[in-house]
Design an enzyme around this catalytic site. Structure first.
Site, PDB file in Angstrom:
ATOM      1  N   CYS A   1      43.823  39.380  39.881  1.00  0.00           N
ATOM      2  CA  CYS A   1      44.235  39.712  38.532  1.00  0.00           C
ATOM      3  C   CYS A   1      45.332  40.761  38.574  1.00  0.00           C
ATOM      4  O   CYS A   1      45.887  41.065  39.620  1.00  0.00           O
ATOM      5  CB  CYS A   1      43.032  40.240  37.739  1.00  0.00           C
ATOM      6  SG  CYS A   1      41.551  39.197  37.867  1.00  0.00           S
TER       7      CYS A   1
ATOM      8  N   ARG B   1      43.247  38.592  33.559  1.00  0.00           N
ATOM      9  CA  ARG B   1      42.247  38.007  34.447  1.00  0.00           C
ATOM     10  C   ARG B   1      42.605  36.610  34.905  1.00  0.00           C
ATOM     11  O   ARG B   1      42.993  35.761  34.095  1.00  0.00           O
ATOM     12  CB  ARG B   1      40.885  37.969  33.758  1.00  0.00           C
ATOM     13  CG  ARG B   1      39.761  37.479  34.682  1.00  0.00           C
ATOM     14  CD  ARG B   1      38.447  37.303  33.950  1.00  0.00           C
ATOM     15  NE  ARG B   1      37.372  36.915  34.869  1.00  0.00           N
ATOM     16  CZ  ARG B   1      36.211  36.397  34.503  1.00  0.00           C
ATOM     17  NH1 ARG B   1      35.956  36.201  33.212  1.00  0.00           N
ATOM     18  NH2 ARG B   1      35.308  36.073  35.405  1.00  0.00           N
ATOM     19  N   LEU B   2      42.469  36.388  36.213  1.00  0.00           N
ATOM     20  CA  LEU B   2      42.458  35.050  36.796  1.00  0.00           C
ATOM     21  C   LEU B   2      41.013  34.786  37.189  1.00  0.00           C
ATOM     22  O   LEU B   2      40.492  35.380  38.132  1.00  0.00           O
ATOM     23  CB  LEU B   2      43.377  34.978  38.017  1.00  0.00           C
ATOM     24  CG  LEU B   2      43.565  33.596  38.646  1.00  0.00           C
ATOM     25  CD1 LEU B   2      44.309  32.663  37.697  1.00  0.00           C
ATOM     26  CD2 LEU B   2      44.314  33.705  39.970  1.00  0.00           C
TER      27      LEU B   2
ATOM     28  N   ILE C   1      35.339  33.939  40.005  1.00  0.00           N
ATOM     29  CA  ILE C   1      33.893  34.053  40.187  1.00  0.00           C
ATOM     30  C   ILE C   1      33.262  34.447  38.854  1.00  0.00           C
ATOM     31  O   ILE C   1      33.787  35.298  38.145  1.00  0.00           O
ATOM     32  CB  ILE C   1      33.558  35.091  41.278  1.00  0.00           C
ATOM     33  CG1 ILE C   1      34.010  34.571  42.661  1.00  0.00           C
ATOM     34  CG2 ILE C   1      32.072  35.422  41.309  1.00  0.00           C
ATOM     35  CD1 ILE C   1      33.854  35.569  43.786  1.00  0.00           C
TER      36      ILE C   1
ATOM     37  N   ASN D   1      41.476  44.210  40.731  1.00  0.00           N
ATOM     38  CA  ASN D   1      42.262  43.082  41.230  1.00  0.00           C
ATOM     39  C   ASN D   1      41.796  42.757  42.636  1.00  0.00           C
ATOM     40  O   ASN D   1      41.853  43.615  43.518  1.00  0.00           O
ATOM     41  CB  ASN D   1      43.756  43.459  41.232  1.00  0.00           C
ATOM     42  CG  ASN D   1      44.613  42.432  41.964  1.00  0.00           C
ATOM     43  OD1 ASN D   1      44.290  41.251  42.008  1.00  0.00           O
ATOM     44  ND2 ASN D   1      45.710  42.886  42.536  1.00  0.00           N
ATOM     45  N   GLY D   2      41.332  41.538  42.864  1.00  0.00           N
ATOM     46  CA  GLY D   2      40.919  41.136  44.202  1.00  0.00           C
ATOM     47  C   GLY D   2      39.593  40.409  44.203  1.00  0.00           C
ATOM     48  O   GLY D   2      39.138  39.897  43.178  1.00  0.00           O
ATOM     49  N   GLU D   3      38.981  40.380  45.372  1.00  0.00           N
ATOM     50  CA  GLU D   3      37.667  39.752  45.540  1.00  0.00           C
ATOM     51  C   GLU D   3      36.868  40.565  46.553  1.00  0.00           C
ATOM     52  O   GLU D   3      37.406  41.014  47.566  1.00  0.00           O
ATOM     53  CB  GLU D   3      37.791  38.310  46.068  1.00  0.00           C
ATOM     54  CG  GLU D   3      38.612  37.377  45.203  1.00  0.00           C
ATOM     55  CD  GLU D   3      37.953  37.000  43.890  1.00  0.00           C
ATOM     56  OE1 GLU D   3      36.774  37.365  43.693  1.00  0.00           O
ATOM     57  OE2 GLU D   3      38.613  36.359  43.063  1.00  0.00           O
TER      58      GLU D   3
ATOM     59  N   ASP E   1      31.516  40.031  41.079  1.00  0.00           N
ATOM     60  CA  ASP E   1      31.666  41.059  42.110  1.00  0.00           C
ATOM     61  C   ASP E   1      32.121  42.400  41.556  1.00  0.00           C
ATOM     62  O   ASP E   1      31.992  43.427  42.232  1.00  0.00           O
ATOM     63  CB  ASP E   1      32.623  40.584  43.205  1.00  0.00           C
ATOM     64  CG  ASP E   1      33.967  40.105  42.673  1.00  0.00           C
ATOM     65  OD1 ASP E   1      34.095  39.901  41.452  1.00  0.00           O
ATOM     66  OD2 ASP E   1      34.888  39.902  43.483  1.00  0.00           O
TER      67      ASP E   1
ATOM     68  N   SER F   1      44.777  31.462  53.910  1.00  0.00           N
ATOM     69  CA  SER F   1      45.979  31.478  54.730  1.00  0.00           C
ATOM     70  C   SER F   1      45.734  32.312  55.984  1.00  0.00           C
ATOM     71  O   SER F   1      44.722  33.005  56.096  1.00  0.00           O
ATOM     72  CB  SER F   1      47.156  32.036  53.921  1.00  0.00           C
ATOM     73  OG  SER F   1      48.377  31.820  54.583  1.00  0.00           O
TER      74      SER F   1
END
Length: 647
Positions: free
Chosen positions: A2, A56-57, A60, A85-87, A111, A377
């Site tokens: 995000c 937000r993208l 989860i 921002n992240g996971e 998360d 990746s």
């Protein structure tokens, strides 16, 4: 994945009218990072001390886990507000531990709450427990303190700036630029950062090209209260500590590499949306894709190439996808597409990065987003396992180690009058230098003499040692390859590799995950001795041995090529050459760059008298950046992101 924005006001400054709207508007500039859901929160909309913005993208817990996210213990249920921002890939394990040991309660299945609960119970030590990629800002309403942090390797960006009216943190610099007048930020161009960029092809952290805006460094956190300035602490410093292999037990160490990679990929596959993978012709991305296939037999892989023979790894990628059983999608980029996309690409970058490989990355990300919302990746494998060809240089220069320093210096002096290109000249020159003198990291565009001819404000004291001196001091006593890896973790990886990976995928609202850059994987890689990374025959020796059962044979021992981009040819004829001359002619960088010198370089390159492609590309991308972010003479066409909520 995000985009976040946090504005903390200075109590001594006059409250800015419409601050909530200003933060919301600035957040909209990075809507591509999170087109699914915007959000803004303020502690007091009339005279707020803090305003948080978010895009937000959804990856989860799509239906919940909205941000800005409120969480607290039962006695103060809304104590904390998070933008993240992240996971966090081990969030399930963290939630379980926090529930068992601290009685933590969660209202979502995401998360984000794991981060806040971990911080509440463990404080900054929680950062050592997070296995993932992240940049976040967490407002503590009880302590009235803002806590911001980045992941250990700098996978996710976080810019910061303090002015008379407040401090701003954000995922993208363009948002801070939009709030510059509100906060009173210094937007003068930083000439030292310009020189660093021109030499290195990227702007090294914590610098940016705007003097008043900096980046929170990888592996660091910042704390501040209203009216104060950020207090920055480094919580993670990577250390390479080789453990020699025991004769006869080599396979155990290779199996350890395989096991930790399998575990990392398994956790990186956690998502409530479709996960794909980028696939080039190299061992790193192929290994990640092959391991991902074990969790998703319908995996889609993606690669890109060019409409020019010899500048494509498409055939190898197609063969690799067929060998592991993945469905494969290819995007071929024309010179016209390449040129047309440059203004948009530089706008998304925020800072110039003179790596042409980011252009095809932008296109393959755009293609991938039609099919998936997340891709894996192979970034980071080279830095962790010793994959760059330059890491073999200590072997080729080993004989010089036995010579006294005066003799080595004499050999260096003797090499100077030799003609450029003469066999042995470069070897004598580099052998006369110490590692600290000769190794800048994985890129160097200009020598001092070349730089002096192009940059009007060239200062010989602004050298690469500004960036590398402390890194070499921290790695004193390590083997030379480990020291080079250490330099690259703090320079090339986070300045080029991860910037282009984040910005080019986020430009297309695509989440990119990098399983090699995992703390557990690093812990295994950091114990590898010199001879398990580099030999005279190959790089990444131990990793190749570990991946023998996983990676197709045609890829396993294929030499590293990098991503071939035909700018050397395109800067001699066609649309890119026309664009280059037009860019130099229109540029208003005269106080910084000698346009006549750049035109001479273009003329020499066009006629084949010299190969100036890398140096030209570095200057041209800077000129385009300056036109967009300083002059305002180029306005990229930015389309509204429009995707299904879930793929």
């Amino acid at each position: 994945m995000c985009g976040l924005l946090a504005y903390l006001t200075d109590p001594s400054a006059q409250a800015a009218a419409g601050l909530v709207d200003a933060v919301s508007g600035a957040s909209h500039l990075m809507r591509h990072r999170g087109p699914d859901e915007p959000g803004t929160w303020a502690d007091d909309t009339a005279a707020p001390a803090v305003v948080l913005g978010f895009n937000r993208l959804s990856i989860i817990d799509i239906a919940h886990s909205h941000q800005p996210l409120r969480w607290g213990p039962p006695e103060t249920p809304d104590r904390y507000v998070l933008v993240f921002n992240g996971e966090i890939y081990n969030y399930l394990e963290l939630r379980d531990e926090l529930t068992r040991t601290h009685g933590a309660h969660f209202a979502t299945d995401g998360d984000g709450e794991a981060i806040v609960a971990a911080y509440h119970h463990w404080g900054p030590d929680a950062l050592h427990r997070l296995r993932g990629m992240f940049a976040f800002a967490l407002w503590d309403t009880a302590e009235r303190e803002l806590f911001c942090a980045r992941d250990p390797f700098g996978i996710k960006p976080l810019y910061m700036a303090t002015g008379p009216a407040g401090t701003v943190f954000g995922s993208e610099k363009k948002c801070l630029l939009d709030l510059a007048a509100t906060a009173g930020l210094d937007l003068d161009v930083d000439e030292r950062a310009v020189q660093h960029y021109t030499v290195l092809q990227y702007v090294p952290e914590p610098e940016t090209l705007h003097r008043g805006i900096r980046r929170l460094e990888s592996g660091s956190y910042a704390r501040l209260r209203p009216g104060g300035t950020p207090s920055v602490t480094r919580y993670f410093t990577p250390r390479f500590a080789a453990v020699p292999f025991v004769a006869g037990r080599e396979q155990q160490r290779y199996d350890e590499i395989t096991a930790v990679l399998e575990d990392s990929v398994a956790k990186h596959m956690r998502a409530d949306v479709t996960v794909g993978a980028f696939l080039s012709g190299g061992i790193d991305s192929t290994a990640i894709a092959a391991l991902a296939m074990r969790h998703n037999p319908r995996l889609i892989t993606f690669t890109t190439g060019f409409e020019r023979e010899g500048f494509s790894e498409v055939d190898v990628a197609v063969a690799s996808a067929e060998a592991i059983g993945a469905r494969h999608v290819t995007k071929v980029v024309s010179q016209a597409e390449f040129v047309e996309a440059l203004p948009q690409i530089v706008w998304y970058l925020d800072e110039p990065v003179a790596d042409p490989a980011l252009v095809p990355l932008y296109f393959v990300a755009r293609e991938a987003r039609k099919h998936v919302k997340v891709v894996l990746s192979g970034e980071g494998a080279d830095e962790l396992f010793g994959g760059y060809t330059i890491y073999r240089e200590p072997l080729s220069l080993k004989a010089f180690d036995y010579l006294p320093r005066p003799v080595r210096r004499s050999l260096g002096k003797a090499s100077r009058p030799l003609p450029d290109g003469m066999r042995g000249k470069s070897l004598l020159h580099r052998g006369s230098l110490t590692l600290e003198q000769r190794y800048y990291g994985n890129a160097r565009s200009f020598s001092d003499d070349q730089l002096r001819a192009v940059l009007r404000g060239f200062r010989p004291e602004w050298t690469h040692t500004d960036v590398t001196a402390s890194l070499y001091a921290a790695s004193d006593g390590w083997d030379p390859v480990a020291r080079m890896q250490h330099v690259d973790l703090f320079t090339w990886l986070r300045g080029d590799i991860l910037v282009k990976a984040d910005k080019m995928t986020m430009a297309n609202s695509l989440e990119l995950r990098v399983p090699f850059l995992d703390p557990e994987v690093f812990a295994v890689a950091a114990r590898l001795p010199f001879d398990q990374k580099i030999t005279r025959a190959t790089t990444k020796f131990a990793l190749r041995r570990a991946l023998e059962p996983i990676v197709p044979a045609h890829v396993l021992n294929r030499p590293k090529l990098g991503f071939p981009v035909p700018i050397r040819h395109w800067l001699r004829a066609g649309e890119l050459l026309d664009w280059a001359y037009a860019t130099v002619a229109a540029s208003q960088t005269g106080e910084l760059v000698d346009a006549d010198a750049v035109r001479r370089m273009l003329d020499e390159h066009r006629t084949g008298a010299a190969d100036h492609s890398r140096r030209l590309w570095t200057v041209l991308i800077f000129m385009l950046w300056h036109a967009i972010f300083v002059e305002g003479s180029v306005t990229p066409r930015i389309e509204e992101p429009h995707y299904p909520v879930q793929l």
